[in-house]
Scaffold this motif. Structure first.
Motif, short mmCIF file in Angstrom:
data_model
loop_
_atom_site.label_atom_id
_atom_site.label_comp_id
_atom_site.label_asym_id
_atom_site.label_seq_id
_atom_site.Cartn_x
_atom_site.Cartn_y
_atom_site.Cartn_z
N THR A 192 6.14 -8.10 13.01
CA THR A 192 6.06 -6.67 13.94
C THR A 192 6.37 -6.83 15.27
O THR A 192 6.41 -5.38 15.72
CB THR A 192 4.84 -5.91 12.90
OG1 THR A 192 3.52 -6.84 13.56
CG2 THR A 192 4.92 -6.25 11.80
N THR A 252 8.71 -5.94 1.77
CA THR A 252 7.47 -5.58 2.63
C THR A 252 6.89 -5.07 2.19
O THR A 252 7.43 -3.68 2.49
CB THR A 252 7.03 -6.15 4.13
OG1 THR A 252 6.02 -6.63 5.19
CG2 THR A 252 8.46 -5.15 5.12
N ALA A 255 9.06 -1.89 1.94
CA ALA A 255 10.06 -1.07 2.40
C ALA A 255 11.55 -2.60 1.88
O ALA A 255 10.82 -3.84 2.35
CB ALA A 255 10.07 -1.28 4.48
N GLU A 262 5.31 -9.24 6.78
CA GLU A 262 4.07 -8.26 7.82
C GLU A 262 3.10 -9.49 8.69
O GLU A 262 3.19 -8.48 9.00
CB GLU A 262 2.98 -7.49 6.76
CG GLU A 262 2.62 -8.51 5.32
CD GLU A 262 3.31 -8.71 4.56
OE1 GLU A 262 2.97 -8.89 3.54
OE2 GLU A 262 4.90 -8.63 4.19
N GLY A 307 4.68 -1.49 2.47
CA GLY A 307 5.32 -0.19 3.27
C GLY A 307 4.59 0.41 3.32
O GLY A 307 3.57 1.02 2.17
N TRP A 320 11.05 0.06 10.82
CA TRP A 320 11.87 -1.39 10.78
C TRP A 320 13.01 -1.06 11.03
O TRP A 320 13.82 -1.55 11.90
CB TRP A 320 12.13 -1.53 8.90
CG TRP A 320 10.51 -2.33 8.93
CD1 TRP A 320 9.57 -1.75 7.80
CD2 TRP A 320 9.99 -3.62 9.40
NE1 TRP A 320 8.48 -2.84 7.78
CE2 TRP A 320 9.12 -3.54 8.66
CE3 TRP A 320 10.14 -4.07 9.98
CZ2 TRP A 320 7.40 -5.05 9.42
CZ3 TRP A 320 9.68 -5.69 10.91
CH2 TRP A 320 7.98 -5.70 10.66
N LEU A 364 12.71 2.54 1.06
CA LEU A 364 11.16 2.35 0.41
C LEU A 364 11.63 2.32 -0.69
O LEU A 364 12.55 2.39 -1.26
CB LEU A 364 10.43 3.69 0.52
CG LEU A 364 9.91 3.42 1.58
CD1 LEU A 364 8.99 5.05 1.34
CD2 LEU A 364 9.40 2.28 1.76
N TRP A 419 1.94 -2.50 7.07
CA TRP A 419 2.72 -1.85 6.91
C TRP A 419 3.23 -0.63 7.05
O TRP A 419 3.07 0.41 6.98
CB TRP A 419 2.36 -1.57 5.46
CG TRP A 419 0.88 -2.68 4.85
CD1 TRP A 419 1.18 -3.95 4.99
CD2 TRP A 419 0.14 -2.56 3.79
NE1 TRP A 419 0.57 -4.66 4.54
CE2 TRP A 419 -0.62 -4.35 3.57
CE3 TRP A 419 0.16 -1.89 3.06
CZ2 TRP A 419 -1.26 -4.45 2.68
CZ3 TRP A 419 -0.83 -1.97 1.58
CH2 TRP A 419 -1.35 -3.31 2.26
N HIS A 420 4.69 -0.90 7.74
CA HIS A 420 5.24 0.41 8.56
C HIS A 420 6.47 1.00 6.92
O HIS A 420 6.63 0.76 6.43
CB HIS A 420 6.13 0.19 9.45
CG HIS A 420 5.48 -0.70 10.42
ND1 HIS A 420 4.98 0.17 11.32
CD2 HIS A 420 5.66 -1.92 11.33
CE1 HIS A 420 3.67 -0.55 12.24
NE2 HIS A 420 3.99 -1.06 12.08
N THR A 421 6.90 1.75 7.89
CA THR A 421 7.90 2.80 6.68
C THR A 421 9.58 1.70 7.20
O THR A 421 9.51 1.53 8.02
CB THR A 421 8.51 4.32 8.01
OG1 THR A 421 8.86 4.49 8.64
CG2 THR A 421 7.00 4.99 7.09
N ALA A 422 10.16 1.99 6.65
CA ALA A 422 11.61 1.55 5.65
C ALA A 422 12.42 2.30 7.68
O ALA A 422 13.06 1.57 7.73
CB ALA A 422 12.91 1.96 4.79
N GLU A 431 4.12 6.81 8.55
CA GLU A 431 3.18 5.46 9.89
C GLU A 431 1.37 5.73 9.82
O GLU A 431 1.80 6.88 10.38
CB GLU A 431 4.30 5.58 10.92
CG GLU A 431 5.40 4.96 11.16
CD GLU A 431 5.57 3.02 11.18
OE1 GLU A 431 4.31 3.18 11.76
OE2 GLU A 431 6.23 2.81 10.06
#
Length: 280
Positions: free
Chosen positions: A153, A175, A273, A149, A177, A209, A226, A203-206, A181
């Motif tokens: 990104t 990372t 994630a 993270e 997540g 990514w 996740l 911190w994104h969703t799976a 979003e």
């Protein structure tokens, strides 16, 4: 710190036998052989002494289920911290590891590897993630636990990183997540923002990514998920760190704030994630 001679004698860093007869404590909860059988063989005190974030061995053991790590492989542990994940990779999967970190001095990490009896398998390197000192096609796999993270990104980072992987090589990262979003929510949830500031925007969703990697056509994503009950693992780890360190470093108040946040969130927004891929 567990001494190398003791590690070799026992074949692992045992925790379970002692904990079976001990009172239930936050540290005792770190032995979870039903879910993390490999990680549960490691001394929790040893691991907590190397703390730089939520239980890295749980994350790595979970992530490795989606990878094909074999003895003799050359593996880059990117953002290796104080070295717990590199020890785990060497001991559990028999791979040769380059432990690369920007914040931890190589001699500090090397002392951990020597004490764990894996100096012959792990090399410590100080390296910044955007300026890696390796040649093209250097590694069979790259793993990154609780670090991606901070550097991964941007749109151009994956094309840069896969240059260090051999064709067919594997990439895996765990990372922090979000379940949704931040851009979809329209703002960082207030209670999360109060503690972490703007950091959770990374911190994104799976699925974010998955798209971010696959759209490059440089890799094929093999898993993007996740972590199941990732928030709960994070909570258990933070409680154990608080118990282990007490008021040292004046950080107890902040740890309690993390505990309160994770308890209140209960997985509504926070998780980890877990993403793996192969280079095309």
């Amino acid at each position: 710190m567990v001494l190398a001679s003791r590690v070799r004698e026992l074949g692992c860093m045992p925790a379970c036998d002692q904990l079976e007869s001990a009172p239930v404590t936050a540290i005792g909860e770190l032995a979870r052989p039903d879910r993390y059988p490999r990680s549960s063989r490691y001394d929790p005190a040893w691991l907590l002494d190397l703390d730089m974030g939520p239980n890295p061995l749980w994350l790595l053991e979970d992530l490795a289920r989606d990878l094909d790590l074999r003895p003799g492989m050359q593996v880059l542990d990117l953002g290796s911290g104080k070295g717990a994940t590199s020890v785990f990779l060497a001991r559990e999967y028999g791979v040769q590891v380059v432990a690369a970190d920007w914040w931890i001095a190589p001699d500090e990490a090397a002392a951990v590897f020597a004490d764990a009896g894996v100096s012959g398998q792990v090399t410590a390197v100080r390296a910044e993630a955007h300026n890696l000192p390796f040649g093209k096609d250097s590694f069979d796999a790259i793993v990154s636990i609780d670090a991606f993270e901070y550097f991964g990104t941007s749109d151009w980072y994956l094309p840069y990183l896969v240059g260090f992987l051999r064709p067919g090589g594997q990439l895996g990262m765990a990372t922090p997540g979000m379940t949704r979003e931040v851009r979809e929510l329209g703002a960082i949830p207030e209670r999360i923002k109060e503690l972490f500031g703007w950091e959770p925007i990374a911190w994104h969703t799976a699925e974010w990514w998955r798209f971010q990697w696959e759209v490059t056509e440089l890799v094929t994503v093999t898993s993007a998920r996740l972590q199941e009950d990732g928030w709960r693992d994070w909570l258990l780890w933070t409680q154990a760190v608080a118990e282990h360190t007490g008021d040292r470093a004046g950080a107890q108040h902040n740890r309690q704030a993390v505990i309160d946040l994770l308890t209140a969130d209960a997985g509504e927004f926070l998780s980890f994630a877990m993403v793996t891929a192969r280079k095309n």
